[in-house]
Each structure stands twice: as C-alpha cells, then as structure tokens.
Design a protein around this motif. Structure first.
Motif, PDB file in Angstrom:
ATOM      1  N   LEU A  92       0.831  -1.202   0.000  1.00 11.39           N
ATOM      2  CA  LEU A  92       0.000   0.000   0.000  1.00 11.39           C
ATOM      3  C   LEU A  92       0.867   1.254   0.000  1.00 11.39           C
ATOM      4  O   LEU A  92       1.917   1.313   0.645  1.00 11.39           O
ATOM      5  CB  LEU A  92      -0.915   0.015   1.231  1.00 11.39           C
ATOM      6  N   GLY A  93       0.389   2.259  -0.717  1.00  9.38           N
ATOM      7  CA  GLY A  93       1.084   3.530  -0.774  1.00  9.38           C
ATOM      8  C   GLY A  93       0.304   4.619  -0.064  1.00  9.38           C
ATOM      9  O   GLY A  93      -0.668   4.355   0.660  1.00  9.38           O
ATOM     10  N   ASP A  94       0.717   5.849  -0.280  1.00 10.60           N
ATOM     11  CA  ASP A  94       0.071   6.981   0.372  1.00 10.60           C
ATOM     12  C   ASP A  94      -1.403   7.113   0.000  1.00 10.60           C
ATOM     13  O   ASP A  94      -2.219   7.540   0.822  1.00 10.60           O
ATOM     14  CB  ASP A  94       0.798   8.279   0.019  1.00 10.60           C
ATOM     15  N   GLU A  95      -1.760   6.766  -1.226  1.00 10.27           N
ATOM     16  CA  GLU A  95      -3.161   6.906  -1.633  1.00 10.27           C
ATOM     17  C   GLU A  95      -4.070   6.005  -0.800  1.00 10.27           C
ATOM     18  O   GLU A  95      -5.124   6.437  -0.331  1.00 10.27           O
ATOM     19  CB  GLU A  95      -3.321   6.599  -3.124  1.00 10.27           C
ATOM     20  N   GLU A  96      -3.677   4.759  -0.633  1.00 11.18           N
ATOM     21  CA  GLU A  96      -4.502   3.849   0.162  1.00 11.18           C
ATOM     22  C   GLU A  96      -4.566   4.293   1.623  1.00 11.18           C
ATOM     23  O   GLU A  96      -5.628   4.231   2.254  1.00 11.18           O
ATOM     24  CB  GLU A  96      -3.962   2.422   0.075  1.00 11.18           C
ATOM     25  N   LEU A  97      -3.443   4.752   2.163  1.00 12.27           N
ATOM     26  CA  LEU A  97      -3.449   5.202   3.558  1.00 12.27           C
ATOM     27  C   LEU A  97      -4.303   6.460   3.721  1.00 12.27           C
ATOM     28  O   LEU A  97      -4.971   6.622   4.749  1.00 12.27           O
ATOM     29  CB  LEU A  97      -2.013   5.453   4.038  1.00 12.27           C
ATOM     30  N   ALA A  98      -4.298   7.331   2.734  1.00  9.50           N
ATOM     31  CA  ALA A  98      -5.174   8.502   2.795  1.00  9.50           C
ATOM     32  C   ALA A  98      -6.637   8.075   2.779  1.00  9.50           C
ATOM     33  O   ALA A  98      -7.468   8.624   3.515  1.00  9.50           O
ATOM     34  CB  ALA A  98      -4.881   9.444   1.631  1.00  9.50           C
ATOM     35  N   LYS A 250       1.934  11.588   6.770  1.00 11.52           N
ATOM     36  CA  LYS A 250       2.423  11.970   5.440  1.00 11.52           C
ATOM     37  C   LYS A 250       1.350  11.750   4.381  1.00 11.52           C
ATOM     38  O   LYS A 250       1.103  12.614   3.517  1.00 11.52           O
ATOM     39  CB  LYS A 250       3.679  11.171   5.113  1.00 11.52           C
ATOM     40  N   ALA A 251       0.689  10.594   4.434  1.00 13.21           N
ATOM     41  CA  ALA A 251      -0.352  10.285   3.449  1.00 13.21           C
ATOM     42  C   ALA A 251      -1.550  11.212   3.603  1.00 13.21           C
ATOM     43  O   ALA A 251      -2.125  11.683   2.611  1.00 13.21           O
ATOM     44  CB  ALA A 251      -0.782   8.827   3.609  1.00 13.21           C
ATOM     45  N   TRP A 252      -1.941  11.469   4.840  1.00 13.15           N
ATOM     46  CA  TRP A 252      -3.078  12.350   5.155  1.00 13.15           C
ATOM     47  C   TRP A 252      -2.847  13.733   4.551  1.00 13.15           C
ATOM     48  O   TRP A 252      -3.740  14.313   3.922  1.00 13.15           O
ATOM     49  CB  TRP A 252      -3.201  12.408   6.671  1.00 13.15           C
ATOM     50  N   ALA A 253      -1.636  14.250   4.716  1.00  9.25           N
ATOM     51  CA  ALA A 253      -1.330  15.584   4.216  1.00  9.25           C
ATOM     52  C   ALA A 253      -1.152  15.615   2.701  1.00  9.25           C
ATOM     53  O   ALA A 253      -1.475  16.613   2.052  1.00  9.25           O
ATOM     54  CB  ALA A 253      -0.066  16.110   4.891  1.00  9.25           C
ATOM     55  N   ALA A 254      -0.651  14.516   2.128  1.00  8.04           N
ATOM     56  CA  ALA A 254      -0.298  14.506   0.710  1.00  8.04           C
ATOM     57  C   ALA A 254      -1.494  14.372  -0.222  1.00  8.04           C
ATOM     58  O   ALA A 254      -1.407  14.752  -1.393  1.00  8.04           O
ATOM     59  CB  ALA A 254       0.697  13.375   0.436  1.00  8.04           C
ATOM     60  N   HIS A 255      -2.614  13.840   0.273  1.00  9.88           N
ATOM     61  CA  HIS A 255      -3.753  13.563  -0.608  1.00  9.88           C
ATOM     62  C   HIS A 255      -5.062  14.118  -0.034  1.00  9.88           C
ATOM     63  O   HIS A 255      -5.985  13.367   0.306  1.00  9.88           O
ATOM     64  CB  HIS A 255      -3.871  12.056  -0.846  1.00  9.88           C
ATOM     65  N   PRO A 256      -5.163  15.438   0.066  1.00 12.00           N
ATOM     66  CA  PRO A 256      -6.383  16.030   0.636  1.00 12.00           C
ATOM     67  C   PRO A 256      -7.651  15.684  -0.145  1.00 12.00           C
ATOM     68  O   PRO A 256      -8.718  15.553   0.456  1.00 12.00           O
ATOM     69  CB  PRO A 256      -6.101  17.531   0.619  1.00 12.00           C
ATOM     70  N   PHE A 257      -7.537  15.506  -1.461  1.00  8.17           N
ATOM     71  CA  PHE A 257      -8.735  15.145  -2.230  1.00  8.17           C
ATOM     72  C   PHE A 257      -9.259  13.780  -1.812  1.00  8.17           C
ATOM     73  O   PHE A 257     -10.476  13.579  -1.679  1.00  8.17           O
ATOM     74  CB  PHE A 257      -8.440  15.133  -3.732  1.00  8.17           C
ATOM     75  N   LEU A 258      -8.375  12.836  -1.584  1.00  6.09           N
ATOM     76  CA  LEU A 258      -8.818  11.487  -1.223  1.00  6.09           C
ATOM     77  C   LEU A 258      -9.412  11.445   0.174  1.00  6.09           C
ATOM     78  O   LEU A 258     -10.280  10.622   0.460  1.00  6.09           O
ATOM     79  CB  LEU A 258      -7.653  10.500  -1.329  1.00  6.09           C
ATOM     80  N   GLY A 261     -12.929  15.391  -0.596  1.00  9.44           N
ATOM     81  CA  GLY A 261     -13.364  15.491  -1.975  1.00  9.44           C
ATOM     82  C   GLY A 261     -13.713  16.910  -2.366  1.00  9.44           C
ATOM     83  O   GLY A 261     -13.524  17.870  -1.601  1.00  9.44           O
ATOM     84  N   THR A 262     -14.270  17.023  -3.547  1.00 13.03           N
ATOM     85  CA  THR A 262     -14.581  18.324  -4.129  1.00 13.03           C
ATOM     86  C   THR A 262     -15.529  19.132  -3.243  1.00 13.03           C
ATOM     87  O   THR A 262     -16.582  18.639  -2.843  1.00 13.03           O
ATOM     88  CB  THR A 262     -15.222  18.141  -5.514  1.00 13.03           C
ATOM     89  N   GLY A 263     -15.119  20.361  -2.917  1.00 15.87           N
ATOM     90  CA  GLY A 263     -15.976  21.272  -2.162  1.00 15.87           C
ATOM     91  C   GLY A 263     -16.071  20.989  -0.683  1.00 15.87           C
ATOM     92  O   GLY A 263     -16.863  21.638   0.013  1.00 15.87           O
ATOM     93  N   ARG A 264     -15.265  20.080  -0.162  1.00 16.35           N
ATOM     94  CA  ARG A 264     -15.347  19.695   1.250  1.00 16.35           C
ATOM     95  C   ARG A 264     -14.306  20.452   2.077  1.00 16.35           C
ATOM     96  O   ARG A 264     -13.217  20.768   1.609  1.00 16.35           O
ATOM     97  CB  ARG A 264     -15.139  18.187   1.396  1.00 16.35           C
ATOM     98  N   PHE A 265     -14.633  20.719   3.353  1.00  8.56           N
ATOM     99  CA  PHE A 265     -13.756  21.485   4.233  1.00  8.56           C
ATOM    100  C   PHE A 265     -12.365  20.884   4.315  1.00  8.56           C
ATOM    101  O   PHE A 265     -11.365  21.582   4.129  1.00  8.56           O
ATOM    102  CB  PHE A 265     -14.368  21.576   5.632  1.00  8.56           C
ATOM    103  N   ASP A 266     -12.265  19.593   4.641  1.00  3.30           N
ATOM    104  CA  ASP A 266     -10.959  18.990   4.868  1.00  3.30           C
ATOM    105  C   ASP A 266     -10.060  19.149   3.648  1.00  3.30           C
ATOM    106  O   ASP A 266      -8.890  19.523   3.764  1.00  3.30           O
ATOM    107  CB  ASP A 266     -11.104  17.510   5.217  1.00  3.30           C
ATOM    108  N   THR A 267     -10.602  18.861   2.478  1.00  2.00           N
ATOM    109  CA  THR A 267      -9.812  18.979   1.252  1.00  2.00           C
ATOM    110  C   THR A 267      -9.388  20.413   1.000  1.00  2.00           C
ATOM    111  O   THR A 267      -8.203  20.699   0.772  1.00  2.00           O
ATOM    112  CB  THR A 267     -10.618  18.442   0.056  1.00  2.00           C
ATOM    113  N   GLU A 268     -10.335  21.332   1.055  1.00  2.00           N
ATOM    114  CA  GLU A 268     -10.018  22.707   0.705  1.00  2.00           C
ATOM    115  C   GLU A 268      -9.120  23.374   1.740  1.00  2.00           C
ATOM    116  O   GLU A 268      -8.217  24.143   1.393  1.00  2.00           O
ATOM    117  CB  GLU A 268     -11.303  23.508   0.502  1.00  2.00           C
ATOM    118  N   MET A 269      -9.323  23.082   3.023  1.00  2.40           N
ATOM    119  CA  MET A 269      -8.483  23.704   4.042  1.00  2.40           C
ATOM    120  C   MET A 269      -7.064  23.163   3.985  1.00  2.40           C
ATOM    121  O   MET A 269      -6.087  23.907   4.113  1.00  2.40           O
ATOM    122  CB  MET A 269      -9.088  23.493   5.432  1.00  2.40           C
TER     123      MET A 269
END
Length: 361
Positions: A92-98, A250-258, A261-269
């Motif tokens: 598993l890579g960062d995408e799966e961990l995100a 690292k994964a959490w920070a690297a992939h905010p979209f995952l 998603g689009t228009g969501r607080f966590d991703t945009e912030m």
C-alpha cells in the motif's frame, strides 16, 4: 491531562444499558449565524488546543466531557493497518493510507481506488460491512441516478477505512466476516491504540454503533486533542508506533482530495494550508486536527451537531493558532465566514466564529 501510558490490550465489554448523556450543558457560544444586522442563530460547543506534554494552548467549555469522535479519528483507527505490517505486505502507498483516513465523497477517483485496493487483497465490495448510501458529492450522486444505478458499499464515505480493516484482518489470518463487531480482533486492536494515543482507559467507556456500523467509543474531548497532538509530535511514542504515525500523517497531508473530496472542508483547508495542517471532520459536529509545525492537536464538539458550525469553529481555531497566516486566503476565507444567501444568490448574512474564539479561551 489523562495519563498517556501504553495499554494495548483487548477488553470484554457490552453496551451500557440505559442512555448516557454526552451533550454539553451550558457550553459557550462558539459560532454565530447572522441575517442582516441580527444574530439569528447561535451554536454552542467545547474545544481544546493542546500539545503532547499536556500543555493547554486554548480551551472553551467542558474539555473533560466524553464525546463520540465518529469519523474524526480515522487516522488513529488506521494505525494498526501500518503497525501490523499489513500495509507493507500488500504494497500500500500513500493513496490507500489517505483513503483509510477518509470520509470520501464517493467520486469516481475515490470509488475506483477503493475497488482496486479490495481486489489487491483478494476481496470485493461484497466483503464491506459499512452499508451503502448515495455519494456525498452531489454531481457523482446525480450521475449515478441518471445511469439508473444504485450506490454500493464502495460509495460509502467510510469504504476506505473499512478496506483498511479488512486488509489487516487478511494479513493476520483473522476472519473477515464480522470485522465490525466490538469483540472482533480488528476492533479490539483499535481500542488498544485509542487508549494509548488518548491516554484514556476506555474499557468501560460507553460505546455504540457508528453510522458505518463499527463501534464508536465515548472519549473525553481532552483525550482526542491529546491524541492529535501526538500525531503532530509523536516523539514520545514507541518507535514502531511513531513510524506508523509519521507514515499515516504523510499520506493524510499529501492527498487532501482522497481524504474528503470536491468542495469539502478537509480537502479545501488542507490544500489552502499546503499540507501543513491536517483536519478531519466527524459526524454530529466533531472535528479534530493535527498541526505538526506547531506540535499541537485540536478537538472540538458542537453541541447541536451542526456541520456548518463545526467547520467555522475549526477554521477560527486554526486562524487563532496562526496556521492560516500563510494559507490561500480566498480558500481559507470562505470557511472562516461562509455567506448566507437568498435563493437568488444575494448575500444576507454570514456564519462566523464568536468573539470567544478570537480572544482568550
């Protein structure tokens, strides 16, 4: 602050009979909603900013009150996925961990990645026990309906987290069926992690089924903030856990979209803060954040469970800390004071942090 000793062990426990009151009493007003010159609505809540040594950097309301953290602690629930060796065993890579940390919007980029991950471990969506709902992302939900298709468990916002649970079970040779049960090794392992990271004994804590059917444990707000501080600054953790936390962070920070998603607080912030801040919303007005550059953790609970208030309160706290100083001001600003509009699109008010969040806690 509660005692942060490591007790990674399982507990025999049954749901409490009767109903415990987890709502706050007389909590301060954290968020106001205006219409014209009038404050039309107010949201009360409690919040805490803390470092890993237990130093309090801001507090509002009853920080000792137990709350169901819901999806705000998915980063903690993902620790066994890495710590057990399951993540490495399946490459598993960062995408799966995100995605394991995510409450995703059910957009194609989320669903396709979760499906591929399940295939990698030899399972399918039929093995997910999270239930189904339409995608949170409105466009994806409309597209599904227009194709006359029903949502599957893959569209559930928690499908990444559940795939992480299944991955750990497969790796350790545990039964996959029933992995959502409180007494299943997957959930008992997580309970031990929650105890160690929050510094709270949780064997007798009230618990109930979350929306995705796994146990959600009532944890004092101060314990949640402390756990986030240990993600931000994990130097006091045992080496194996520290390594797992750093990898998840690292994964959490690297992939905010995952993560959302689009228009969501966590991703945009997180995008606005260029990965320097990691936030995670939970249902019913719970929010957590880890700020590695500051060595701080944040936890908050809005009493009435309103998402609009939780978003604004978290943004106000991040601003108070100084984490938004170098952020994209346009993106961060829309979460600090979202506009109230008429059906014709005319701005008539705002949702804003109360003065209490700007001043001393």
């Amino acid at each position: 602050m509660t005692d942060p000793h490591h007790h990674d062990h399982a507990h025999d426990h049954a749901p409490a009979t009767g109903t415990a009151d987890l709502a706050g009493g007389g909590a301060p007003i954290l968020v106001e909603v205006t219409r014209g010159s009038v404050v039309e609505s107010r949201h009360r809540g409690s919040a805490l900013i803390v470092d890993r040594h237990g130093g309090v950097h801001g507090h509002w309301g009853d920080i000792g009150r137990p709350v169901y953290a819901r999806s705000a602690i998915k980063s903690l629930q993902a620790i066994p996925l890495v710590e057990s060796g399951a993540a490495d065993a399946f490459g598993l890579g960062d995408e799966e961990l995100a995605l394991a940390c995510a409450s995703h919007g059910g957009e194609p980029g989320h669903v396709e990645r979760v499906a591929a991950w399940l295939a990698r471990i030899g399972l399918s969506e039929a093995d997910l026990e999270c239930g189904t709902h339409l995608p949170f992302h409105e466009g994806s939900a409309h597209a599904l309906v227009c194709r006359h298709e029903h949502p599957s468990a893959l569209h559930n916002n928690c499908s990444g987290k559940h795939t992480g649970f299944l991955t750990t079970a497969v790796h350790l040779g545990e039964k996959t069926k029933g992995y959502i049960r409180y007494d299943h090794p997957v959930q008992q392992r997580i309970l031990g992690v929650l105890e160690q990271m929050t510094g709270c004994g949780l064997g007798d804590a009230p618990w109930a089924a979350d929306g995705c059917s796994i146990p959600t444990i009532a944890i004092p707000l101060e314990g949640l903030a402390f756990a986030m501080a240990r993600i931000a600054d994990p130097d006091d953790l045992p080496e194996k856990r520290r390594a797992a936390v750093l990898r998840i962070r690292k994964a959490w920070a690297a992939h905010p979209f995952l993560v959302a998603g689009t228009g969501r607080f966590d991703t945009e912030m997180m995008q606005a803060c260029h990965g320097r801040v990691m936030t995670k919303v939970g249902a019913e007005g719970v929010f957590c954040a880890a700020l590695p550059e500051y060595g701080l953790g944040v936890a908050l609970k809005i009493d009435d469970g309103a998402d609009r208030a939780a978003n604004v309160a978290m943004a106000a706290i991040l601003k108070r800390i100084g984490a938004l100083d170098d952020a994209d001001q346009d993106a961060a600003g829309r979460w600090l004071a979202p506009e109230i509009k008429t059906r014709q699109g005319v701005t008539v008010g705002v949702v804003r942090g109360a003065e209490m969040l700007a001043g001393e806690g």
